[in-house]
Design an enzyme around this catalytic site. Structure first.
Site, PDB file in Angstrom:
ATOM      1  N   CYS A  21      93.662 -43.576 -13.419  1.00 59.44           N
ATOM      2  CA  CYS A  21      92.361 -43.260 -14.012  1.00 59.44           C
ATOM      3  C   CYS A  21      91.475 -44.508 -13.997  1.00 59.44           C
ATOM      4  CB  CYS A  21      92.528 -42.741 -15.439  1.00 59.44           C
ATOM      5  SG  CYS A  21      93.061 -43.992 -16.633  1.00 59.44           S
ATOM      6  N   CYS A  24      92.418 -47.338 -16.434  1.00 62.35           N
ATOM      7  CA  CYS A  24      93.586 -48.100 -15.994  1.00 62.35           C
ATOM      8  C   CYS A  24      93.220 -49.033 -14.845  1.00 62.35           C
ATOM      9  CB  CYS A  24      94.722 -47.158 -15.582  1.00 62.35           C
ATOM     10  SG  CYS A  24      95.688 -46.550 -16.996  1.00 62.35           S
ATOM     11  N   CYS A  92      96.584 -39.311 -14.916  1.00 62.04           N
ATOM     12  CA  CYS A  92      96.901 -40.699 -14.540  1.00 62.04           C
ATOM     13  C   CYS A  92      98.404 -40.934 -14.675  1.00 62.04           C
ATOM     14  CB  CYS A  92      96.131 -41.663 -15.438  1.00 62.04           C
ATOM     15  SG  CYS A  92      96.539 -43.400 -15.157  1.00 62.04           S
ATOM     16  N   CYS A  95      98.896 -44.171 -17.688  1.00 66.73           N
ATOM     17  CA  CYS A  95      98.646 -43.916 -19.123  1.00 66.73           C
ATOM     18  C   CYS A  95      98.946 -42.476 -19.508  1.00 66.73           C
ATOM     19  CB  CYS A  95      97.207 -44.280 -19.492  1.00 66.73           C
ATOM     20  SG  CYS A  95      95.959 -43.141 -18.845  1.00 66.73           S
ATOM     21  N   ASP A 327     117.432 -51.357 -74.880  1.00 68.65           N
ATOM     22  CA  ASP A 327     118.176 -50.109 -75.008  1.00 68.65           C
ATOM     23  C   ASP A 327     117.288 -49.029 -75.609  1.00 68.65           C
ATOM     24  OD1 ASP A 327     120.431 -51.284 -73.990  1.00 68.65           O
ATOM     25  OD2 ASP A 327     121.285 -51.782 -75.956  1.00 68.65           O
TER      26      ASP A 327
END
Length: 512
Positions: A21, A24, A92, A95, A327
């Site tokens: 793509c 990328c 792609c 990715c 306590d």
């Protein structure tokens, strides 16, 4: 295309031929300008094709012989070809669609709407992204593919120079998400918005690494798979290029499906509230009293304090801690016992002083069994002061004592003269089920007496923190030595006990 240079043309062609793509392509051309990734996919695609076209024309005009493979159909400047991911074949291979289909305003709004539904209040956020581990394998494969090209051109492309998918994705969407939410997206924020992706089709991409680098993949209890991103990255650092290429194709094969986005999640870091509490009831435990799975008493100090805090901060849960504990039948008087409440994943975190004061009043009005003072928001680091040097601190007590032998005031005078009495306390029988067996050395710094009658007196003690007062009085069948029975040479027991003060100067006092 302003971000790309002449030397990038062969890399761009090689990546486009591999089906990458446009974002990328920018990553592998080391374009580090965030604004480039924010542009629409269509605009980027058009400019990238124009960039390639310019290079082709210049080569033809010069008359040089072209050695590059001709652009495929995706490279033609055609209005119908610039729409991303029209068919499965357009996904792609690096990715897996993350930078194609999830960087648009529609997905940013989808994320923002999911955050709004969770009703957090914040003015900044940090965006975290979780990607499938196999994307690291595909990235490595594509890097080796491009590396061959740059070697031939006598250039160098380090893997660390390639922009990460995660960074490119953040650059593309975080501005849109911040705008939708009216909040700044920053590197550090108490509010975290998480976006995750999965890709079941390619999960087996990583499996060959377990055979080539077995020492990188160790089973862990809290991980569903050994193929974590960190383990895969570690294996990719170890494996040789030649061995990787034998087991995995370069460039990576195309996938038939794109990544799927997981539900957007939000998480706010814990908020810590500190203060001091008084306990006025002898029938109220500090924490829920459960024995063998059965609750013995209704209510507790921590629940009375935490309930209004949980409601106001809209938190998912809490952790309560204090400087020691009393306590169920012991009151805590004086200036109270320091405590801290960690509120988990609060949906509201900011309160001004007036609101905190009102919250303190709400707690105090909810029950007459406790009272809170000095309520304030503190940091996680500040809470450690409550435990620092805890055993060196002192605490003072008031105890109503019964003696079997009849006494008068002169029988008690010697106790006031005892200073810094060293005692050895074996873990009391009553707490042995939740405390390890040990002998603890403690100091009784001082004692004073108020005579009441021949069988009763009030004993005031100042002791080292962590001293078991009841056991010091009755001896716990000889497990505390010396004890009050030994000192007075008569059986004695404690009828009532109050904590008068816990001498820790934290949290800071807040004037009324």
């Amino acid at each position: 295309m302003p971000s790309l240079k002449e030397k990038d043309r062969p890399i761009v062609r090689k990546l486009l031929c591999a089906g990458c793509c446009v974002r990328c392509v920018l990553r592998f051309c080391c374009v580090g300008t965030s604004s480039a990734y924010r542009r629409s996919y269509q605009d980027l695609h058009k400019e990238l094709l124009a960039f390639i076209s310019e290079g082709s024309q210049s080569h033809d005009a010069s008359g040089d012989e072209r050695t590059d493979a001709p652009p495929n159909k995706r490279m033609r400047i055609d209005e119908d070809s610039v729409t991303p991911a029209q068919t499965d074949s357009d996904i792609c291979p690096v990715c897996l669609g993350v930078l194609q289909d999830f960087c648009n305003p529609t997905f940013a709004k989808q994320v923002s709407d999911a955050v709004k539904k969770q009703q957090y209040e914040f003015d900044s956020l940090v965006l975290t992204v979780s990607l499938p581990a196999q994307l690291s394998v595909r990235e490595h494969s594509c890097w080796l593919h491009v590396k061959k090209e740059v070697r031939e051109k006598s250039m160098c492309l380090g893997k660390e120079d390639v922009i990460l998918v995660k960074d490119a994705f953040k650059w593309a969407v975080q501005g849109k998400i911040g705008q939708e939410l009216g909040a700044a997206v920053v590197a550090n924020s108490p509010c975290e918005v998480s976006i995750g992706f999965i890709h079941p089709e390619t999960e087996e991409d990583c499996h060959f690494l377990a055979n080539t680098c077995p020492d990188c993949f160790k089973p862990t209890r809290n991980k569903a798979s050994i193929f974590t991103r960190m383990a895969v990255v570690k294996a990719l650092e170890k494996i040789s290029e030649e061995k990787f290429s034998r087991h995995y194709p370069c460039p990576p094969k195309k996938a038939n499906t794109r990544c799927t986005a997981l539900d957007t999640t939000c998480l706010h870091t814990s908020v810590f509230i500190a203060g001091r509490y008084n306990k006025f009831s002898r029938e109220l435990p500090q924490t829920p009293w459960v024995i063998d799975g059965e609750r013995r008493m209704d209510g507790s100090v921590e629940e009375l304090i935490a309930a209004p805090l949980l409601s106001s901060f809209r938190a998912d849960g809490f952790n309560f801690s204090s400087s020691g504990r009393e306590d169920v039948d012991v009151r805590t008087l004086g200036n109270g016992r320091p405590f801290a409440v960690e509120l988990l994943n609060p949906h509201r975190a900011k309160f001004n002083r007036t609101e905190i004061k009102q919250l303190q009043e709400t707690i105090n009005q909810s029950s007459d069994k406790i009272r809170v003072r000095d309520l304030q928001i503190v940091t996680r680091e500040a809470t450690s002061r409550m435990k620092e040097g805890e055993e060196e601190k002192t605490k003072t007590y008031s105890a109503l004592i019964w003696t079997q032998k009849a006494i008068d005031s002169t029988d008690l005078e010697f106790l006031a003269n005892i200073k810094d009495l060293k005692i050895a306390q074996k873990t009391p029988l009553r707490v042995l089920h939740r405390r390890p067996l040990a002998v603890r050395q403690r100091l009784v710094h001082s004692m004073s007496i108020i005579y009441l009658d021949k069988h009763h007196f009030t004993l005031k003690l100042c002791t080292q923190a962590g001293t078991y007062i009841k056991e010091f009085v009755h001896g716990d069948f000889g497990r505390t030595k010396p004890n009050l029975c030994d000192l007075m040479k008569t059986d004695a027991d404690i009828l009532e006990l109050d904590v008068e003060s816990v001498d820790i100067d934290w949290p800071p006092a807040i004037p009324d």
